[in-house]
Design a protein around this motif. Structure first.
Motif, mmCIF file in Angstrom:
data_model
loop_
_atom_site.group_PDB
_atom_site.id
_atom_site.type_symbol
_atom_site.label_atom_id
_atom_site.label_comp_id
_atom_site.label_asym_id
_atom_site.label_seq_id
_atom_site.Cartn_x
_atom_site.Cartn_y
_atom_site.Cartn_z
ATOM 1 N N GLY B 84 82.993 -45.745 -3.965
ATOM 2 C CA GLY B 84 83.558 -44.819 -4.959
ATOM 3 C C GLY B 84 83.603 -43.393 -4.425
ATOM 4 O O GLY B 84 84.572 -42.653 -4.649
ATOM 5 N N SER B 88 87.170 -41.582 -3.879
ATOM 6 C CA SER B 88 87.448 -40.431 -4.750
ATOM 7 C C SER B 88 87.623 -39.140 -3.949
ATOM 8 O O SER B 88 88.576 -38.380 -4.188
ATOM 9 C CB SER B 88 86.337 -40.258 -5.791
ATOM 10 N N LEU B 163 92.335 -44.098 -7.831
ATOM 11 C CA LEU B 163 90.938 -44.471 -8.108
ATOM 12 C C LEU B 163 90.877 -45.869 -8.723
ATOM 13 O O LEU B 163 90.003 -46.670 -8.385
ATOM 14 C CB LEU B 163 90.301 -43.456 -9.071
ATOM 15 N N TRP B 182 82.132 -46.714 -10.232
ATOM 16 C CA TRP B 182 82.519 -45.576 -11.087
ATOM 17 C C TRP B 182 81.426 -44.497 -11.109
ATOM 18 O O TRP B 182 81.731 -43.309 -11.201
ATOM 19 C CB TRP B 182 82.820 -46.036 -12.513
ATOM 20 N N VAL B 185 81.954 -42.462 -8.065
ATOM 21 C CA VAL B 185 83.102 -41.560 -8.277
ATOM 22 C C VAL B 185 82.650 -40.357 -9.104
ATOM 23 O O VAL B 185 82.918 -39.191 -8.754
ATOM 24 C CB VAL B 185 84.246 -42.305 -9.018
ATOM 25 N N VAL B 189 82.733 -36.350 -7.173
ATOM 26 C CA VAL B 189 83.778 -35.336 -7.397
ATOM 27 C C VAL B 189 83.234 -34.170 -8.225
ATOM 28 O O VAL B 189 82.796 -34.355 -9.364
ATOM 29 C CB VAL B 189 85.009 -35.956 -8.107
#
Lengths: 272, 261
Positions: B84, B88, B163, B182, B185, B189
């Motif tokens: 992830g 991302s 994504l 997830w 991610v 970010v």
């Protein structure tokens, strides 16, 4: 009356206009005097620079030399205010009509008012519809230019040209590609609306018979210069060799064809 | 040789200056232009709605490929849980703004250059000039304003779909737990990454649409071709220059922003 006296009365006064593209000299000192409220037709063979001359007047092409005075004010390159005023008071009818193909007929006519004035939207719509009505196009107001016939497109272009109530309209080959009946119709339309709205018209064409009937004055552009300017009657009687050659071109064609049918050898004319 | 080089350099400098004046005029002409909002909406439709399918498709496949490649590379080190993070950050920082811009250049930019070139050829732009209308306000400003709105939105859509593509290949196909994907991610970010993404999208949008508009608008000034060939050459030039500019600008922006906190 001397030239100096007439200058102040002229609506458009062109003196010694020069334009060249590389080595090709197109205009070599063109003069034209346009009185207010008149229809002047500039005649000439294809490729003599008639359209270039008109584009120099409209400011689309920048001339290399000479002067253009509009209503007493010089339109040289540095006089931006005078050029802007000229654009406000002048309209240009393109040979190709130059209608915006992504806009409907009504939107095309409304465009100059929308983009150059602060008139309220409702009045713009009313004036645009009125212009379409005058040119008998009100039934086609929601059609795109590509959905109209050639004659209708020409009328639509004229509607767009007159909607701003211009004082000067420049017509670039308004009858190009039209049949004789439609050619007559276009000249009839120019004279009719010129009388109705009172604008001054400069028409560039090579249609001699129609021009002689419809114009107050005719001028002949040849060899980069204006070889003649005067009334249609004076043009018909002129003994100038260039004028005679242009005027007698229809008769010359008849003689050539007759000679060819008889099997005689005919020397081909200069550039066609 | 030296003379030719000098002339070529002067031509490039002159054209860059001309381009700068062209773009500045487009923004200044927008002030007070009537019905600008309507034309901006139409430009948003052309650049946004019509280009959406290609953005979604390319975004999805980019995410799918990133998920696959990333999974097998990370698997060598036993770090699949970082998939992830990899997907991302790669998407948000680089691939989404760059690929979305390239897709928009290919579709909206080329269409704009061709449309303006044809309008120039058919004297429609001359007609606007003779009637005293501002050609920049009417034709260019709405497109530039729309680009500043559309490019960041399209980039966001590209990144989100990408994504999801990474999730499809990593979690659905290769059985990585979706929560792991997830949450990686979510943790990876940060605001700085999002800011970099939007900065790039806005700059790319402005530069590419301005380049495409400039080339189409000046199609008649080409020395080597005229008519339909000039339109075709201008469109090709617009797409090539825009694509190169996207990559060059990407490097410049990244080098300026990468070390910022």
């Amino acid at each position: 009356m001397s030239a100096a006296d007439t200058t102040t009365e002229l609506f458009l006064d062109v003196r010694g206009l020069h334009k060249r593209f590389g080595e090709n000299v197109v205009l070599a000192g063109v003069d034209l005097a346009v009185p207010r409220g008149s229809v002047i037709t500039v005649l000439g063979k294809s490729g003599t620079g008639k359209s270039v001359f008109l584009k120099c007047l409209a400011g689309i092409v920048r001339p290399d030399g000479g002067s253009i005075r509009f209503d007493g004010r010089s339109l040289n390159a540095v006089n931006a205010a005078a050029r802007a005023e000229f654009r406000r008071r002048c309209s240009y009818l393109f040979q190709s009509n130059a209608l915006l193909d992504s806009l409907t007929a009504l939107e095309n006519v409304a465009l100059p008012l929308e983009q150059t004035t602060q008139i309220p939207n409702r009045e713009i719509r009313e004036r645009s519809l009125e212009a379409l009505r005058q040119l008998e196009l009100d039934k086609h107001r929601d059609r795109y230019p590509s959905q109209l016939s050639g004659g209708m497109q020409k009328r639509l272009a004229l509607a767009r040209a007159i909607v701003t109530r211009p004082e000067l309209v420049l017509f670039d080959e308004p009858t190009a590609g039209l049949d004789p009946i439609r050619r007559n119709g276009v000249f009839e339309m120019i004279v009719k609306y010129q009388r109705q709205f009172g604008f001054t018209a400069v028409v560039v064409t090579h249609d001699l018979p129609e021009a002689l009937v419809a114009s107050d004055q005719v001028a002949l552009l040849d060899g980069g210069r204006m070889q003649f300017q005067g009334t249609p009657e004076a043009f018909s009687l002129s003994a100038d060799p260039t004028v005679r050659a242009f005027r007698d071109s229809a008769g010359a064609l008849r003689d050539t064809i007759t000679a060819l049918r008889r099997g005689e050898t005919v020397t081909s004319k200069e550039d066609l | 040789m030296t003379r030719a080089l000098g002339q070529h350099t002067l031509r490039i400098v002159s054209e860059l200056g001309d381009f700068a004046v062209f773009t500045t005029r487009a923004f200044t002409a927008a002030v007070g232009s009537r019905k600008l909002g309507r034309r901006v909406l139409r430009a948003i439709y052309e650049q946004g709605v019509r280009c959406l399918p290609v953005i979604v498709i390319v975004g999805l496949f980019t995410g799918l490929v990133l998920g696959l490649q990333g999974y097998y590379v990370l698997n060598r080190f036993g770090s699949e849980g970082l998939l992830g993070t990899l997907v991302s950050l790669t998407l948000v920082r680089e691939l989404a703004p760059v690929l979305a811009a390239l897709m928009l250049v290919g579709q909206a930019g080329s269409a704009l250059a061709a449309e303006l070139g044809i309008q120039r050829n058919s004297e429609q732009i001359d007609a606007l000039e003779t009637m005293g209308a501002s050609t920049h306000a009417y034709l260019i400003s709405p497109r530039l304003i729309a680009a500043l709105i559309v490019f960041p939105i399209q980039t966001t859509i590209f990144a989100l779909v990408g994504l999801y593509g990474g999730y499809l290949s990593g979690s659905v196909l290769l059985n990585l737990q979706s929560g792991v994907y997830w949450s990686a991610v979510h943790n990876a970010v940060g605001p700085q990454d999002v800011r970099e993404c939007f900065t790039k999208a806005a700059v790319f949008g402005l530069l590419t649409i301005a380049i495409c508009a400039y080339n189409g608008f000046n199609a008649h000034r080409r020395r080597t071709s005229t008519g339909a060939r000039a339109v075709s050459a201008s469109t090709t030039r617009a797409v090539v220059f825009s694509s190169i500019t996207v990559l060059a600008a990407d490097y410049v922006i990244t080098s300026l922003l990468v070390n910022q906190p």
